[in-house]
Design a protein around this motif. Structure first.
Motif, PDB file in Angstrom:
ATOM      1  N   CYS A   1       0.810  -1.227   0.000  1.00  0.00           N
ATOM      2  CA  CYS A   1       0.000   0.000   0.000  1.00  0.00           C
ATOM      3  C   CYS A   1       0.841   1.275   0.000  1.00  0.00           C
ATOM      4  CB  CYS A   1      -0.926   0.000   1.218  1.00  0.00           C
ATOM      5  SG  CYS A   1      -2.173  -1.293   1.214  1.00  0.00           S
ATOM      6  N   LEU A   2       1.941   1.267   0.716  1.00  0.00           N
ATOM      7  CA  LEU A   2       2.750   2.481   0.862  1.00  0.00           C
ATOM      8  C   LEU A   2       4.008   2.458   0.000  1.00  0.00           C
ATOM      9  CD1 LEU A   2       2.656   2.818   4.772  1.00  0.00           C
ATOM     10  CD2 LEU A   2       1.087   3.830   3.115  1.00  0.00           C
TER      11      LEU A   2
ATOM     12  N   ARG B   1       8.592   4.035   1.770  1.00  0.00           N
ATOM     13  CA  ARG B   1       7.693   4.692   2.727  1.00  0.00           C
ATOM     14  C   ARG B   1       7.447   3.791   3.935  1.00  0.00           C
ATOM     15  NH1 ARG B   1       4.967   6.475  -2.067  1.00  0.00           N
ATOM     16  NH2 ARG B   1       5.134   8.737  -2.335  1.00  0.00           N
TER      17      ARG B   1
ATOM     18  N   CYS C   1      -0.654   4.612  10.253  1.00  0.00           N
ATOM     19  CA  CYS C   1      -0.467   5.226   8.937  1.00  0.00           C
ATOM     20  C   CYS C   1      -1.408   4.617   7.897  1.00  0.00           C
ATOM     21  CB  CYS C   1       0.994   5.069   8.502  1.00  0.00           C
ATOM     22  SG  CYS C   1       1.403   5.883   6.945  1.00  0.00           S
ATOM     23  N   LEU C   2      -1.540   3.309   7.898  1.00  0.00           N
ATOM     24  CA  LEU C   2      -2.433   2.642   6.945  1.00  0.00           C
ATOM     25  C   LEU C   2      -3.880   3.031   7.200  1.00  0.00           C
ATOM     26  CD1 LEU C   2      -0.786  -0.899   6.913  1.00  0.00           C
ATOM     27  CD2 LEU C   2      -0.927   0.678   4.968  1.00  0.00           C
TER      28      LEU C   2
ATOM     29  N   TRP D   1      -4.959   5.775   8.549  1.00  0.00           N
ATOM     30  CA  TRP D   1      -5.094   7.175   8.147  1.00  0.00           C
ATOM     31  C   TRP D   1      -5.245   7.291   6.636  1.00  0.00           C
ATOM     32  CZ3 TRP D   1      -3.562  11.799  11.235  1.00  0.00           C
ATOM     33  CH2 TRP D   1      -3.534  12.977  10.485  1.00  0.00           C
ATOM     34  N   ARG D   2      -4.369   6.621   5.918  1.00  0.00           N
ATOM     35  CA  ARG D   2      -4.319   6.791   4.464  1.00  0.00           C
ATOM     36  C   ARG D   2      -5.492   6.131   3.750  1.00  0.00           C
ATOM     37  NH1 ARG D   2       1.019   6.481   0.686  1.00  0.00           N
ATOM     38  NH2 ARG D   2      -0.020   6.667  -1.334  1.00  0.00           N
ATOM     39  N   TYR D   3      -5.981   5.015   4.283  1.00  0.00           N
ATOM     40  CA  TYR D   3      -7.019   4.260   3.585  1.00  0.00           C
ATOM     41  C   TYR D   3      -8.383   4.371   4.250  1.00  0.00           C
ATOM     42  CZ  TYR D   3      -3.628   2.412   0.376  1.00  0.00           C
ATOM     43  OH  TYR D   3      -2.666   2.306  -0.610  1.00  0.00           O
TER      44      TYR D   3
ATOM     45  N   CYS E   1       2.291  11.750   9.155  1.00  0.00           N
ATOM     46  CA  CYS E   1       1.154  11.713   8.228  1.00  0.00           C
ATOM     47  C   CYS E   1       0.585  13.107   8.009  1.00  0.00           C
ATOM     48  CB  CYS E   1       0.066  10.787   8.773  1.00  0.00           C
ATOM     49  SG  CYS E   1       0.504   9.035   8.771  1.00  0.00           S
TER      50      CYS E   1
ATOM     51  N   THR F   1       2.911  15.051   5.757  1.00  0.00           N
ATOM     52  CA  THR F   1       2.800  14.581   4.385  1.00  0.00           C
ATOM     53  C   THR F   1       1.534  15.095   3.724  1.00  0.00           C
ATOM     54  OG1 THR F   1       4.022  12.579   4.956  1.00  0.00           O
ATOM     55  CG2 THR F   1       2.733  12.530   2.920  1.00  0.00           C
ATOM     56  N   ALA F   2       0.414  15.039   4.460  1.00  0.00           N
ATOM     57  CA  ALA F   2      -0.851  15.540   3.915  1.00  0.00           C
ATOM     58  C   ALA F   2      -0.766  17.030   3.620  1.00  0.00           C
ATOM     59  CB  ALA F   2      -1.980  15.250   4.895  1.00  0.00           C
TER      60      ALA F   2
ATOM     61  N   HIS G   1       1.292  17.717   0.447  1.00  0.00           N
ATOM     62  CA  HIS G   1       0.562  17.439  -0.793  1.00  0.00           C
ATOM     63  C   HIS G   1      -0.553  18.447  -1.035  1.00  0.00           C
ATOM     64  CE1 HIS G   1       2.593  13.808  -1.927  1.00  0.00           C
ATOM     65  NE2 HIS G   1       2.371  13.249  -0.754  1.00  0.00           N
TER      66      HIS G   1
END
Length: 236
Positions: free
Chosen positions: A106-107, A111, A163-164, A166-168, A207, A210-211, A214
């Motif tokens: 996924c990352l 990462r 992290c996973l 958060w991202r997904y 996280c 990073t957000a 972006h």
């Protein structure tokens, strides 16, 4: 039952779809770093249980808060793959295989390593801060914790789980991980539990940064696009 299925689909559906296709198509080739980490952990476990290998593993991969900072930082990356002697090794191997494997897909490989190392390093540095503060303060630790051997993938696994999630969009899962770590501290009040909380804090900060990184270019691009649209709409 349908309600539970809908919740599970909403919580883990995107993560499942992301992981399923690479595993079906590439199988072991989808997670080479994870398989290498599992093998490395197994080898280190065998070596450190030998009379001739224990001292070597401690020298290159064991971290204690009482150690000088320089050598401790050099040992920290390898310490992720040194199983704790007081815990069953299959637990560490399962954590790496499942969580690192999902994260690698996924990352991405780098990462995954970045998040894992950040979480582990946060725990290592927190231990030094906590001992410096002393046991009488909220974040403090007893002096005896300076001699505790701090190894294993648990902090990295916690960071990757956050992290996973958060991202997904698996926010309930990420929240459950954070809550479990908080309960661990309340029940056990040990060094590992507080290091896990430090790992969570560092991962959330990573996280968030990073957000934000972006998001800022997107805003700049939207602003520039809007400016050009305004100019193009003006009469000649």
């Amino acid at each position: 039952m349908n309600r539970i299925a809908r919740w599970a689909r909403a919580e883990w559906g995107l993560l499942y779809v992301t992981v399923r296709e690479p595993l079906l198509k590439r199988r072991r080739r989808a997670v080479p770093m994870t398989l290498g980490a599992v093998c490395l952990t197994a080898v280190i476990q065998v070596v450190q249980n030998q009379s001739w290998g224990y001292g070597f593993v401690q020298e290159v991969g064991a971290v204690r808060a009482e150690d000088p900072l320089g050598p401790a930082l050099l040992r920290t990356p390898l310490s992720l793959f040194v199983p704790a002697l007081d815990l069953p090794v299959w637990g560490a191997l399962a954590q790496i295989l499942i969580v690192f494997g999902i994260a690698e897909i996924c990352l991405g490989r780098w990462r995954t390593l970045l998040v894992a190392y950040t979480a582990t390093l946060a725990g290592t540095l927190y231990a030094r801060l906590g001992i410096a503060l002393g046991p009488g303060r909220p974040l403090g630790l007893p002096v005896s914790d300076a001699q505790v051997v701090d190894t294993g993938p648990s902090a990295a696994v916690v960071g990757l789980g956050i992290c996973l999630g958060w991202r997904y969009g698996a926010y309930a899962t990420a929240g459950a991980v954070a809550l479990a770590m908080a309960v661990e501290v309340l029940l056990k009040e040990n060094l590992a539990g507080k290091e896990h909380l430090a790992a969570i804090a560092a991962t959330v900060a990573l996280c968030g940064a990073t957000a934000l990184r972006h998001r800022l270019p997107d805003r700049g691009a939207a602003k520039r696009f809007g400016t050009r649209a305004d100019l193009s709409s003006d009469p000649p």
